[in-house]
Design an enzyme around this catalytic site. Sequence first.
Site, mmCIF file in Angstrom:
data_model
loop_
_atom_site.group_PDB
_atom_site.id
_atom_site.type_symbol
_atom_site.label_atom_id
_atom_site.label_comp_id
_atom_site.label_asym_id
_atom_site.label_seq_id
_atom_site.Cartn_x
_atom_site.Cartn_y
_atom_site.Cartn_z
ATOM 1 N N ASN A 98 -19.237 -0.366 -31.164
ATOM 2 C CA ASN A 98 -19.036 -1.027 -29.877
ATOM 3 C C ASN A 98 -19.358 -2.508 -29.913
ATOM 4 O O ASN A 98 -18.918 -3.257 -29.065
ATOM 5 C CB ASN A 98 -19.880 -0.337 -28.808
ATOM 6 C CG ASN A 98 -21.341 -0.271 -29.201
ATOM 7 O OD1 ASN A 98 -21.687 0.213 -30.268
ATOM 8 N ND2 ASN A 98 -22.200 -0.792 -28.351
ATOM 9 N N CYS B 53 -25.195 -2.091 -22.877
ATOM 10 C CA CYS B 53 -26.309 -1.170 -22.694
ATOM 11 C C CYS B 53 -27.619 -1.710 -23.231
ATOM 12 O O CYS B 53 -28.682 -1.213 -22.925
ATOM 13 C CB CYS B 53 -25.998 0.170 -23.349
ATOM 14 S SG CYS B 53 -24.550 0.914 -22.624
#
Lengths: 405, 383
Positions: free
Chosen positions: B149, B323
């Site tokens: 990611n 995140c």
Amino acid sequence: MKYDMLLLRFGEFTLKGKNRRRFEKSIKSHVKSKLTAYPGATIIEEYGRMYVGLGGHDYLAVIEDLRKIFGLVSISPVKVTASELNEIVETSLAFMKEMQPAPGTTFKVNARRVWKGFEHSSHEMNHLVGSPLLRTFQELKVDVRKPDIELKIEIRETGTYLFFESFSAVGGFPRGTNGKAMMLLSGGIDSPVAAWSSMKRGLELELVHFFSFPFTSQKAKDKVIDLARVLAGYSGEIKLHLVPFTEVQTSFTQLGQDNLIITLMRRSMLRIATMLAEREGALAIVSGDSLGQVASQTLGSMNVIGRATDLPLLRPLVMMDKMEIVKIAEEIGTYDLSILPYEDCCTLFVPKSPATNPNLRIVEKLEASIGNLSELLEQAVANTETITLGDGKELESSAIEEDWL
Amino acid sequence: MLYFDYAASTPPYPDVITTVSEVMNRHYANASSIHGYGENAEKLLNKSREVCAKTLGVKASEVIFTSGATESNNMAIKGVALRYHSRGKHMITTKTEHASVYESFRFLERMGYDITYLPVDSKGRVRVEDVLHAVRKDTILVSLMHVNNETGAIHPVIEIGRELKKQHPKVIFHVDGVQAFGKIKVELAHSGIDLYSISAHKIRGPKGAGLLYVRSGLELAPLLTGGSQEGGVRAGTENIPLIAGMTKAVRLAEENRSELYARLIPLRDRLMEEILRYPEWELNSSPEGAPHIVHFSYPGMKAEVILHTLEQLGVVVSTQSACSSKYTEPSRVLLAMGKSEEAARSGIRISLGDVHTEEHIDQLIHALREMKKRLVNFEGWNR
């Protein structure tokens, strides 16, 4: 192997003289509906034969679909070439090359000159093709009795067809060519198999299902609709009559003769199915009975139940074992639906010890004691909901809009 | 403002929003209720499952709906750990996994499981032979992401799946496919992959919905117990509006995938070329990576300073992954790739989506140049 066409062979009905055209027409429309999944595929008709042009599609996939068509006994993938000696020999060599015969493979050439204008006779052609094959492929040996490979060559004016393998198909009669019957469809394993077996013999079916809302759920009904949809995959459009059976069924629970409830119920179902058959022009009733399987399927019960109708009562599974029935159910794709655990009206109010040898006179007496039974039956017929299921016309659940997902 | 943070989240398709709102309006019944309204809701749920399964080329019974990728990943890893602990307590993952995978393993470690965290090469990929060498007698799970990611690095999951099943058929293989699905081809049947996580909001679906592919025959211990929903693996009333919305997004993502790939690659390559012009910048993505992520470091400059400068210039990008971006720790992923701590503190991720065009990239490149001009005098001051 790259093929151009499929050769479809018809079953026993080719003997049926005048009906032949009608039978072929039925098969053609069935083939056509299966081919909608293969754009570019074409149907080519010749006397007593039907071919499907593959249009570049994988022949195995198309065969897998077509072999389920009632009335076809076998299918051969075919290579097509010009009706000219050189071309035929070249194609045969290419054919054999793709097959990569192992040493010791036996073969023979079986040529048929359908077009008498062709310059070589069938017999000559066997040699004219066989010799170059033998010269090119050292591993081949000739065996005219039981060859491993029988290369068939059909010489027609429009072209020559070469083939050697054939795939078996389901057989039977073309769909809907042997008249119409009413089929009693429960949600169980047997009746869908009986329906499919009847269709295979060329019967056109309308389906009758009895439901007892609120004792049975919407899910049980949906399950039967799903089963009917699977059957429609074989028959094309199919009608499903959904009969509200609650009133009739509950009228038997008050009689104090619990062991006869199933007998009474089955007789009423037959009467309703008979009325529907008369309304829809059906000439028989089909059920999924299998001898001895449950109390209502003993010979004694079948006798008493069967007398409730004047129509021929056909029981395709009557002599079959459960294992054979389950096997067919799995093959035709109804098994997984059938075993879903929803109660249908046949499993309601089941007595502890149902009669296996009911007495006809007592049963008739009990029926007479319900004053309004025939009225209840007529009401059930009047309130029957009929839906049509079929290829591409399936009723999606109206609550779900197609473009949501 | 131009939004280049598609790897963090995407704007839902207008059609998805319509689906969610209409279904919310009409199918408010509980899919487990046996009345007609409940049955209709259940039908919609089943239909959604079928459509998702068909899109993924798997069976409907192999699709479990979750609240998103974090739950899918937790469900896969902890579900296997708790179900198969009698077989062994060793599990294998990499050092560059997403926090939802990484933290699940940290949690299991505290519970007494033994976890191997494999290194990655300079391009961020795990080596197939490293995975195979790490397998022991008591190994029960290998868990890898398909696409990283942060950097877009693609792990060779198909090769690993194939070899793993050949050499160690009992070891379960989980792949976190969140950044891969809709971007690169995923074929689950016969891949050796037993579990695959997908999130809806990364593919223009709603937040709060995800799914986990669970190969049939594989059992998971449930994390949420209480009802028999989702085959007993996940209790809780199904969120039908979000599930329907996700289904729409899943279908559209897969339908548009190859076209999107072809469109993004040249845009991505232009960006990479631009970044390579600056000798002091480090490109952390590679042309072999995913089509939608370009990651670079500007050593000597704090990532958030770069981000805010670009925001002033009308361009939204991100630092690390969303995140973990609230923390100022250096990126675990970049450190694992062998980058310096300085580089790992100054990473910027630009992630693309299906809306982007040549002109958007022009504007982005312009903003990058302007940013460099503005910051050049502060280099080294701001670590």
